[in-house]
Design a protein around this motif. Structure first.
Motif, short mmCIF file in Angstrom:
data_model
loop_
_atom_site.label_atom_id
_atom_site.label_comp_id
_atom_site.label_asym_id
_atom_site.label_seq_id
_atom_site.Cartn_x
_atom_site.Cartn_y
_atom_site.Cartn_z
N ARG B 90 0.81 -1.22 0.00
CA ARG B 90 0.00 0.00 0.00
C ARG B 90 0.85 1.28 0.00
O ARG B 90 0.42 2.30 -0.50
CB ARG B 90 -0.96 -0.01 1.19
CG ARG B 90 -0.32 0.04 2.58
CD ARG B 90 -0.03 1.43 3.10
NE ARG B 90 -1.15 2.32 2.97
CZ ARG B 90 -2.06 2.50 3.93
NH1 ARG B 90 -1.91 1.89 5.08
NH2 ARG B 90 -3.05 3.34 3.76
N GLU B 91 2.05 1.20 0.57
CA GLU B 91 2.90 2.40 0.60
C GLU B 91 3.25 2.83 -0.83
O GLU B 91 3.51 4.01 -1.07
CB GLU B 91 4.19 2.14 1.40
CG GLU B 91 3.98 1.66 2.83
CD GLU B 91 3.45 2.75 3.77
OE1 GLU B 91 3.24 3.89 3.32
OE2 GLU B 91 3.23 2.42 4.96
N ASP B 94 -0.64 3.53 -2.69
CA ASP B 94 -1.23 4.78 -2.21
C ASP B 94 -0.26 5.96 -2.36
O ASP B 94 -0.59 7.08 -1.94
CB ASP B 94 -1.64 4.67 -0.73
CG ASP B 94 -2.78 3.71 -0.50
OD1 ASP B 94 -3.47 3.36 -1.49
OD2 ASP B 94 -3.00 3.29 0.65
N ARG B 95 0.91 5.71 -2.90
CA ARG B 95 1.95 6.73 -3.12
C ARG B 95 2.38 7.43 -1.82
O ARG B 95 2.71 8.63 -1.81
CB ARG B 95 1.48 7.79 -4.13
CG ARG B 95 1.21 7.26 -5.53
CD ARG B 95 2.45 6.76 -6.23
NE ARG B 95 3.43 7.80 -6.48
CZ ARG B 95 4.70 7.56 -6.80
NH1 ARG B 95 5.14 6.33 -6.91
NH2 ARG B 95 5.54 8.54 -7.02
N THR B 96 2.34 6.70 -0.71
CA THR B 96 2.82 7.26 0.56
C THR B 96 4.31 6.99 0.78
O THR B 96 4.91 7.55 1.69
CB THR B 96 2.02 6.69 1.75
OG1 THR B 96 1.92 5.27 1.59
CG2 THR B 96 0.64 7.30 1.82
N PRO B 98 7.05 8.00 -0.81
CA PRO B 98 7.93 9.17 -0.76
C PRO B 98 7.82 9.96 0.55
O PRO B 98 8.78 10.60 0.96
CB PRO B 98 7.46 10.03 -1.95
CG PRO B 98 6.78 9.09 -2.87
CD PRO B 98 6.15 8.05 -1.99
N SER B 99 6.65 9.88 1.21
CA SER B 99 6.47 10.59 2.48
C SER B 99 7.33 9.99 3.59
O SER B 99 7.45 10.59 4.66
CB SER B 99 5.02 10.53 2.93
OG SER B 99 4.17 11.02 1.95
N LEU B 100 7.87 8.81 3.36
CA LEU B 100 8.65 8.14 4.41
C LEU B 100 10.14 8.44 4.30
O LEU B 100 10.95 7.87 5.03
CB LEU B 100 8.38 6.63 4.36
CG LEU B 100 6.90 6.25 4.50
CD1 LEU B 100 6.72 4.74 4.39
CD2 LEU B 100 6.34 6.75 5.82
N PHE B 101 10.49 9.34 3.37
CA PHE B 101 11.88 9.80 3.26
C PHE B 101 12.05 11.09 4.08
O PHE B 101 11.08 11.72 4.47
CB PHE B 101 12.24 10.08 1.80
CG PHE B 101 12.48 8.85 0.98
CD1 PHE B 101 11.43 8.04 0.59
CD2 PHE B 101 13.77 8.48 0.61
CE1 PHE B 101 11.64 6.88 -0.17
CE2 PHE B 101 14.00 7.34 -0.15
CZ PHE B 101 12.94 6.54 -0.53
N ALA B 102 13.31 11.47 4.27
CA ALA B 102 13.65 12.73 4.96
C ALA B 102 13.02 12.80 6.35
O ALA B 102 12.53 13.84 6.78
CB ALA B 102 13.21 13.93 4.11
N LEU B 103 13.02 11.65 7.04
CA LEU B 103 12.48 11.59 8.41
C LEU B 103 13.58 11.12 9.36
O LEU B 103 14.47 10.35 8.95
CB LEU B 103 11.33 10.58 8.48
CG LEU B 103 10.05 10.90 7.71
CD1 LEU B 103 9.13 9.68 7.70
CD2 LEU B 103 9.34 12.09 8.34
N ARG B 107 13.68 4.39 7.05
CA ARG B 107 12.71 3.52 6.35
C ARG B 107 12.91 2.05 6.74
O ARG B 107 11.96 1.27 6.80
CB ARG B 107 12.83 3.72 4.84
CG ARG B 107 12.28 5.06 4.40
CD ARG B 107 12.49 5.31 2.94
NE ARG B 107 13.88 5.16 2.51
CZ ARG B 107 14.85 6.01 2.82
NH1 ARG B 107 14.61 7.06 3.58
NH2 ARG B 107 16.08 5.81 2.39
N GLU B 253 15.02 3.71 -3.96
CA GLU B 253 14.77 5.07 -4.41
C GLU B 253 13.28 5.23 -4.70
O GLU B 253 12.55 4.25 -4.85
CB GLU B 253 15.55 5.35 -5.70
CG GLU B 253 17.05 5.38 -5.52
CD GLU B 253 17.75 5.84 -6.79
OE1 GLU B 253 17.24 5.59 -7.89
OE2 GLU B 253 18.81 6.48 -6.67
N VAL B 254 12.87 6.48 -4.80
CA VAL B 254 11.52 6.77 -5.26
C VAL B 254 11.53 6.70 -6.79
O VAL B 254 12.45 7.21 -7.42
CB VAL B 254 11.09 8.19 -4.80
CG1 VAL B 254 9.78 8.59 -5.46
CG2 VAL B 254 10.97 8.24 -3.28
N VAL B 255 10.55 6.03 -7.35
CA VAL B 255 10.50 5.96 -8.81
C VAL B 255 9.25 6.68 -9.30
O VAL B 255 8.29 6.86 -8.58
CB VAL B 255 10.50 4.52 -9.34
CG1 VAL B 255 11.82 3.85 -9.04
CG2 VAL B 255 9.36 3.71 -8.77
#
Lengths: 244, 255
Positions: B90-91, B94-96, B98-103, B107, B253-255
């Motif tokens: 789902r990550e 649901d395109r979530t 990328p939201s899990l980077f820069a935290l 990850r 990476e984010v694709v």
């Protein structure tokens, strides 16, 4: 000892197959500065921001946050950063309040301050009416507001926003402008992208024009007829490349 | 890590997918088992009756618990496997992601938290399913309780169910690398088919996806006992897949 630059790109390159999405970009954002990147779709804005946030590794060059290479950055560096790239942080099964609580946890806010900060951003971002609703039922604009609130809940000193005005109504665009202004006034370094010149020109301190992965010029935020100046720079670059 | 676990617990608690799967596994396994036992006991020569008679060994609680063992091996793989596919896939869907980077929370910690929370949920579902099974058996009065050693039989089912749900965690790797729901669902189907083949060829004990199911029904219908080393391959395989998944999450990476 001088303070490190909050956000810096040094000769950044990212190649996808035979496409140079970002092609040797140098860029800095200083404390209290709003640095806008403008460009057409596919200019390389999102790829550049992704590299600055560690989402994509550079083919060459270095992306730095607070003076640290993002590939080696640890929790203390990331604690200073807020970002919204593409999709907002909004899990559909969670309520607005629960999403903000999750963002607060992941951004490292002290547990005894979480409720206070969640309440603060709910008020600041006008989400009070929807706070107990699940994110799946929110309009696109309110999802974007939720994403922005999640990005700013920990009071970051470095802010990276990709097309933050996406899906927002005119009142939302004004809200974003005020948000960027107040963040910069508080000392936050802001890197923001948009393909709508008018949305950014009113608040940016610097505007950099990106085209085909390269910086092709800059625009004076106080200048007139920004749109025409922008297209002149883009057209001139295409002429020099022989693709116009 | 504790922060990531708190967030993952919140997602699992609110997920409709998890609620439905929990209800289906907890209720369906005992009710289906009871249904097959009753159909077999009723006799008859219809297709369903003949199938039920072939599946049911013994009588009363012995038959009921034996059938539960057969059910556990499939439902505790497919049900939790679907939840694992959702939790990791789902990550991306649901395109979530990328939201899990820069935290400040890595990850890898988020992926590890998913495994931990889903493993605990699998244990809870196993226990609930067995409690529901006993309750259903008592209410339906499947037979005299004194005829079977209930506690060791339930203990065997508990271990088999726990290990089966544990091995289903491995599809988290497929959901991550495949970046979505469909690849892990395909993997679940494929692994189920391979498990059947491994059991048919008599090598199931050494196949971590088949070993817990065989352990659940060992001793019935000529099924050989599964040894401790064969069972140990289940956590070893799961841990190896979890380690690879965490590494993938840290490096992707984010694709």
């Amino acid at each position: 000892m001088t303070e490190p630059v909050p956000l810096e790109a040094r000769s950044l390159v990212r190649v996808y197959d035979d496409e140079r999405a970002v092609d040797g970009i140098d860029l800095q954002v200083r404390p209290g500065e709003i640095h806008a990147i403008v460009g057409l779709n596919g200019a390389g804005k999102t790829t550049l921001m992704r590299m600055q946030l560690g989402m994509v590794r550079p083919t060459s060059g270095t992306a730095l946050i607070a003076g640290v290479d993002v590939q080696a950055a640890g929790p203390e560096v990331w604690r200073q950063v807020g970002c919204l790239i593409e999709t907002p942080f909004a899990y559909p099964e969670l309520t607005v309040r629960e999403n903000l609580r999750a963002a607060a946890l992941l951004h490292g806010i002290d547990r005894d301050r979480i409720d206070t900060e969640v309440g603060r951003v709910i008020d600041e971002f006008g989400l009070g009416h929807w706070q107990r609703r699940r994110a799946r039922v929110l309009s696109l604009g309110n999802r974007q507001r939720l994403g922005l609130a999640s990005s700013l809940i920990h009071r970051p000193t470095i802010l990276v926003l990709d097309e933050p005005a996406n899906a927002l109504d005119p009142a939302g665009v004004v809200f974003i402008r005020d948000l960027l202004r107040s963040s910069a006034a508080a000392g936050t370094a802001v890197l923001v992208s948009s393909h709508h010149l008018d949305q950014l020109a009113r608040v940016a301190h610097r505007i950099t024009v990106l085209h085909r992965g390269q910086i092709v010029g800059a625009l004076d935020p106080d200048g007139i007829d920004l749109e025409r100046r922008f297209f002149e720079q883009v057209y001139q670059d295409d002429l020099e490349r022989g693709v116009a | 890590m504790i922060r990531a676990v708190t967030v993952e617990v919140l997602k699992v608690r609110r997920s409709m997918m998890v609620r439905i799967t929990t209800a289906l596994v907890v209720l369906l396994v005992p009710l289906l088992s009871l249904g097959f036992v009753k159909v077999a006991e009723a006799g008859g020569a219809g297709a369903v009756a003949l199938k039920a008679q072939a599946m049911v060994q013994g009588e009363g609680w012995d038959a009921y618990l034996g059938l539960l063992g057969q059910m556990v091996s499939i439902t505790m793989f497919i049900g939790p496997g679907m939840v694992v596919a959702w939790a990791f896939g789902r990550e991306h869907a649901d395109r979530t992601f990328p939201s899990l980077f820069a935290l400040p929370v890595s990850r890898g910690s988020i992926a590890a938290a998913k495994f931990l929370v889903l493993a605990c949920w699998g244990l809870v579902v196993t226990v609930l399913m067995l409690l529901a099974s006993v309750l259903v058996g008592l209410v339906a009065n499947v037979g005299p309780l004194g005829e079977v050693d209930l506690v060791p039989r339930l203990g065997r089912l508990a271990l088999a169910g726990s290990l089966t749900s544990m091995i289903s965690l491995t599809v988290g790797l497929v959901a991550s690398v495949g970046r979505g729901y469909l690849p892990p669902i395909g993997a679940l189907i494929l692994l189920t088919m391979i498990t059947q083949v491994a059991v048919m060829f008599g090598t199931g004990g050494w196949f971590p996806y088949a070993a817990p199911g065989l352990y659940a029904v060992a001793g019935t219908d000529g099924v050989a006992e599964v040894n401790a080393i064969q069972l140990l391959l289940v956590p070893v395989t799961t841990l190896a897949a979890a380690w690879l998944t965490v590494r993938w999450w840290d490096r992707a990476e984010v694709v």
